[in-house]
Design a protein around this motif. Structure first.
Motif, short mmCIF file in Angstrom:
data_model
loop_
_atom_site.label_atom_id
_atom_site.label_comp_id
_atom_site.label_asym_id
_atom_site.label_seq_id
_atom_site.Cartn_x
_atom_site.Cartn_y
_atom_site.Cartn_z
N LYS A 250 -0.70 -7.86 5.12
CA LYS A 250 0.07 -6.84 5.85
C LYS A 250 0.76 -5.89 4.88
O LYS A 250 0.72 -4.66 5.07
CB LYS A 250 1.10 -7.53 6.75
CG LYS A 250 1.93 -6.55 7.60
CD LYS A 250 2.86 -7.29 8.53
CE LYS A 250 3.71 -6.31 9.32
NZ LYS A 250 2.92 -5.48 10.26
N LEU A 251 1.37 -6.43 3.83
CA LEU A 251 2.04 -5.59 2.84
C LEU A 251 1.06 -4.71 2.08
O LEU A 251 1.34 -3.56 1.76
CB LEU A 251 2.85 -6.46 1.87
CG LEU A 251 4.11 -7.11 2.46
CD1 LEU A 251 4.68 -8.16 1.52
CD2 LEU A 251 5.15 -6.06 2.80
N GLN A 252 -0.13 -5.26 1.78
CA GLN A 252 -1.17 -4.46 1.13
C GLN A 252 -1.63 -3.33 2.03
O GLN A 252 -1.88 -2.21 1.56
CB GLN A 252 -2.36 -5.36 0.74
CG GLN A 252 -3.54 -4.63 0.12
CD GLN A 252 -3.25 -4.02 -1.25
OE1 GLN A 252 -2.18 -4.22 -1.81
NE2 GLN A 252 -4.20 -3.28 -1.78
N GLU A 253 -1.73 -3.59 3.32
CA GLU A 253 -2.11 -2.55 4.29
C GLU A 253 -1.07 -1.43 4.30
O GLU A 253 -1.41 -0.25 4.30
CB GLU A 253 -2.23 -3.18 5.69
CG GLU A 253 -2.75 -2.26 6.75
CD GLU A 253 -4.26 -2.11 6.75
OE1 GLU A 253 -4.75 -1.28 7.51
OE2 GLU A 253 -4.93 -2.82 5.99
N LEU A 289 6.65 -13.49 -2.14
CA LEU A 289 6.23 -12.12 -1.86
C LEU A 289 7.07 -11.08 -2.60
O LEU A 289 7.00 -9.90 -2.29
CB LEU A 289 6.30 -11.86 -0.34
CG LEU A 289 5.31 -12.68 0.50
CD1 LEU A 289 5.69 -12.64 1.97
CD2 LEU A 289 3.89 -12.17 0.32
N ILE A 290 7.85 -11.54 -3.57
CA ILE A 290 8.75 -10.63 -4.29
C ILE A 290 7.97 -9.51 -4.97
O ILE A 290 8.33 -8.33 -4.87
CB ILE A 290 9.59 -11.42 -5.32
CG1 ILE A 290 10.58 -12.33 -4.58
CG2 ILE A 290 10.33 -10.46 -6.25
CD1 ILE A 290 11.32 -13.30 -5.49
N GLU A 291 6.86 -9.85 -5.65
CA GLU A 291 6.07 -8.83 -6.36
C GLU A 291 5.48 -7.80 -5.40
O GLU A 291 5.43 -6.61 -5.71
CB GLU A 291 4.96 -9.49 -7.18
CG GLU A 291 5.45 -10.21 -8.42
CD GLU A 291 4.30 -10.73 -9.27
OE1 GLU A 291 3.14 -10.32 -9.02
OE2 GLU A 291 4.56 -11.53 -10.19
N ASP A 292 5.02 -8.26 -4.24
CA ASP A 292 4.41 -7.35 -3.25
C ASP A 292 5.44 -6.35 -2.73
O ASP A 292 5.15 -5.16 -2.58
CB ASP A 292 3.84 -8.16 -2.09
CG ASP A 292 2.82 -9.18 -2.54
OD1 ASP A 292 1.62 -8.89 -2.47
OD2 ASP A 292 3.22 -10.27 -2.98
#
Length: 320
Positions: A250-253, A289-292
């Motif tokens: 979802k974050l990549q999207e 998910l910190i890096e994302d």
């Protein structure tokens, strides 16, 4: 990891439906990878057999000048121009968007996967095989390449469902939506009754979507995690891993949407804020998910810089 956080999340039916639907997409991805890998090789061999001039002895003569960007590709050599024509010949969306930027054209004569990426969505430049792709990338390949004999309406229905899952701002879907999704994904899988791994995935997906997940609080004689009514057991860590994969996708999207539009519109900012708020309340997911999140925040800052630097503005003079 705090089990009470997982229990609280899965106590929300709509969120649990969202995770189950996402788990189905992960199962779908897994069962399509081997099939797609075999078919992409067969497709590439067919192209070389039909047009020997495209083969390994052919080489791009223009180097970096034959480098596509996003949807734009103007070949500067005969070999790449011929490859482009051949790819478009087999593209079901040849008059629409083709994401040439996914590809390294100089590798088309020797690398089947570089050819396959021309039939897929943006953002796949660094992917070297189907095992690195998500479900929508593989579905788009099947839908866009005429090598695959399939009812394309069934493919697009599943792609639409996947997009609804990823674009759900609150990460929730209704039970009615989930039943409709089950029908559409099973209709699609029925197209591949002669592929054993896809048939096996059909059964697992059916079990998953017709079951309830119960969260067991640890006790001396009890395991923690989720259990289907059918007795198929998922540990707490397995459920957490599924959630993490879905949130990463979802974050990549969101990142790709923001990058493609060059600015972060209000809708995308709102989506990101909803995810951040969700993660603030769920520490067991946030830590992974910190890096994302940082990658998205960094992109946001990059897009804000031009606004803060007005044209013609001069740096203040230093005092003597």
């Amino acid at each position: 990891m705090v089990l009470s956080e997982l229990a609280a999340r899965l106590n929300c039916t709509e969120y649990k439906n969202w995770v189950k639907a996402g788990h189905c997409l992960l199962l779908l991805r897994g069962c399509l990878q081997g099939f797609v890998a075999r078919e992409v090789l067969a497709f590439h061999r067919g192209l070389l057999a039909a047009t020997p001039s495209l083969g390994p002895r052919a080489a791009c003569r223009s180097g970096s000048r034959c480098s596509p960007r996003a949807r734009q590709f103007q070949p500067q050599c005969q070999v790449c121009a011929e490859w482009k024509r051949e790819i478009l010949k087999h593209h079901t969306n040849r008059n629409g968007d083709v994401h040439w930027g996914n590809c390294q054209p100089r590798r088309w004569p020797v690398d089947a996967w570089e050819v396959a990426k021309a039939f897929m969505p943006r953002g796949l430049t660094d992917k070297t095989g189907p095992e690195e792709c998500d479900a929508v990338a593989l579905l788009s390949l099947i839908n866009s390449c005429d090598h695959f004999t399939v009812d394309r309406k069934k493919v697009t229905e599943v792609i639409k469902c996947r997009n609804e899952i990823m674009h759900s701002s609150e990460m929730k879907v209704s039970s009615l939506w989930l039943r409709d999704f089950q029908m559409k994904i099973q209709n699609f899988l029925n197209e591949f009754k002669n592929i054993p791994e896809i048939v096996a995935a059909y059964t697992r997906i059916e079990q998953l979507l017709t079951s309830d997940w119960a969260v067991h609080i640890p006790a001396e004689d009890q395991r923690d995690g989720c259990e289907y009514e059918t007795g198929v057991y998922l540990s707490e860590s397995q459920v957490n891993e599924i959630e993490m994969e879905l949130l990463k996708e979802k974050l990549q999207e969101i990142y790709l949407q923001a990058q493609e539009q060059h600015v972060l519109p209000e809708e995308i900012l709102n989506q990101l804020e909803v995810v951040k708020e969700f993660l603030r309340n769920n520490e067991d997911l946030r830590n992974g998910l910190i890096e994302d999140i940082q990658k998205l925040d960094s992109l946001h800052l990059q897009h804000q810089k031009p606004d803060s630097e007005e044209p013609g503005a001069q740096a203040p003079k230093e005092k003597s």
